[in-house]
Design an enzyme around this catalytic site. Structure first.
Site, PDB file in Angstrom:
ATOM      1  N   GLY A  79      21.664  12.767  42.630  1.00  0.00           N
ATOM      2  CA  GLY A  79      21.788  14.132  43.117  1.00  0.00           C
ATOM      3  C   GLY A  79      20.437  14.799  43.148  1.00  0.00           C
ATOM      4  O   GLY A  79      19.585  14.532  42.312  1.00  0.00           O
ATOM      5  N   GLY A  80      20.230  15.646  44.143  1.00  0.00           N
ATOM      6  CA  GLY A  80      18.951  16.344  44.243  1.00  0.00           C
ATOM      7  C   GLY A  80      17.812  15.361  44.241  1.00  0.00           C
ATOM      8  O   GLY A  80      17.760  14.449  45.069  1.00  0.00           O
ATOM      9  N   GLU A  81      16.942  15.507  43.277  1.00  0.00           N
ATOM     10  CA  GLU A  81      15.821  14.584  43.163  1.00  0.00           C
ATOM     11  C   GLU A  81      15.992  13.631  41.983  1.00  0.00           C
ATOM     12  O   GLU A  81      15.038  13.147  41.399  1.00  0.00           O
ATOM     13  CB  GLU A  81      14.514  15.373  43.035  1.00  0.00           C
ATOM     14  CG  GLU A  81      14.539  16.328  41.868  1.00  0.00           C
ATOM     15  CD  GLU A  81      13.366  17.291  41.863  1.00  0.00           C
ATOM     16  OE1 GLU A  81      12.875  17.551  40.766  1.00  0.00           O
ATOM     17  OE2 GLU A  81      12.964  17.766  42.923  1.00  0.00           O
ATOM     18  N   GLU A  82      17.245  13.359  41.623  1.00  0.00           N
ATOM     19  CA  GLU A  82      17.538  12.462  40.514  1.00  0.00           C
ATOM     20  C   GLU A  82      18.142  11.166  41.032  1.00  0.00           C
ATOM     21  O   GLU A  82      18.985  11.164  41.921  1.00  0.00           O
ATOM     22  CB  GLU A  82      18.496  13.125  39.521  1.00  0.00           C
ATOM     23  CG  GLU A  82      17.888  14.319  38.814  1.00  0.00           C
ATOM     24  CD  GLU A  82      18.839  14.952  37.808  1.00  0.00           C
ATOM     25  OE1 GLU A  82      20.023  14.574  37.770  1.00  0.00           O
ATOM     26  OE2 GLU A  82      18.382  15.821  37.060  1.00  0.00           O
ATOM     27  N   PHE A  83      17.695  10.072  40.424  1.00  0.00           N
ATOM     28  CA  PHE A  83      18.181   8.744  40.772  1.00  0.00           C
ATOM     29  C   PHE A  83      18.706   8.087  39.505  1.00  0.00           C
ATOM     30  O   PHE A  83      18.243   8.367  38.408  1.00  0.00           O
ATOM     31  CB  PHE A  83      17.060   7.906  41.392  1.00  0.00           C
ATOM     32  CG  PHE A  83      16.583   8.447  42.696  1.00  0.00           C
ATOM     33  CD1 PHE A  83      17.084   7.942  43.892  1.00  0.00           C
ATOM     34  CD2 PHE A  83      15.662   9.474  42.747  1.00  0.00           C
ATOM     35  CE1 PHE A  83      16.666   8.466  45.109  1.00  0.00           C
ATOM     36  CE2 PHE A  83      15.238  10.003  43.957  1.00  0.00           C
ATOM     37  CZ  PHE A  83      15.745   9.500  45.134  1.00  0.00           C
TER      38      PHE A  83
END
Length: 166
Positions: free
Chosen positions: A3-7
């Site tokens: 999500g968003g800038e999370e992996f």
């Protein structure tokens, strides 16, 4: 992409040590790359939070919560780093694991403290205080775990268990 800038990277059967080694390689690999935009070099870094089954939790929600907390800890400590729940003993994450186990095993118990009116000396109420009951029967006072519970967003679960036992 979580999500968003999370992996999210799931490493089946990897120990916490192996997961941290892989995270370091990922961190270094990303740091070794940069983008060139209109003749400007733009460095790229990554912060990584690591959690491990079953030490940090027995279900995906617990593991994601610990990974997310360790990620933000890494960001707060300067970014471009890896942070795991296993780096320090006696830290917020090991306390969180102890608390999670106590919650799952129904070992959060209330103890009652009397409240007295100062003028008359009469008892006017009781306050329920949370304790972790260890497997040997000893009680762990809240000052040993409440800060970790608040930081890891577990305080409401403690409150719920205490209310149910009243």
């Amino acid at each position: 992409r979580w999500g968003g800038e999370e992996f999210l990277c799931i490493l089946p059967d990897a120990s916490i040590t192996t997961a941290c080694e892989i995270a370091k390689r990922i961190c270094q690999g990303i740091a070794d790359q940069s983008f060139i935009l209109e003749n400007y070099e733009i460095p790229v870094t990554v912060s990584i939070g690591v959690s491990n089954f079953p030490t940090d939790g027995n279900n995906p929600e617990e593991l994601f919560r610990i990974a997310d907390t360790t990620l933000y800890e890494a960001k707060q400590n300067g970014r471009n780093r890896i942070h795991s729940s296993q780096q320090l003993t006696g830290n917020i994450f090991s306390i969180g694991t102890q608390l999670e186990n106590a919650l799952n095993e129904n070992r959060i118990t209330p103890v009652y403290q009397s409240i007295f009116e100062l003028e008359s000396g009469n008892q006017v109420a009781e306050e329920a205080l949370a304790r972790i009951q260890e497997k040997d029967g000893t009680l762990v006072e809240a000052n040993k775990f409440i800060d970790a519970a608040v930081e890891l967003q577990m305080a409401h679960r403690i409150d719920t268990m205490i209310i149910k036992k009243m």
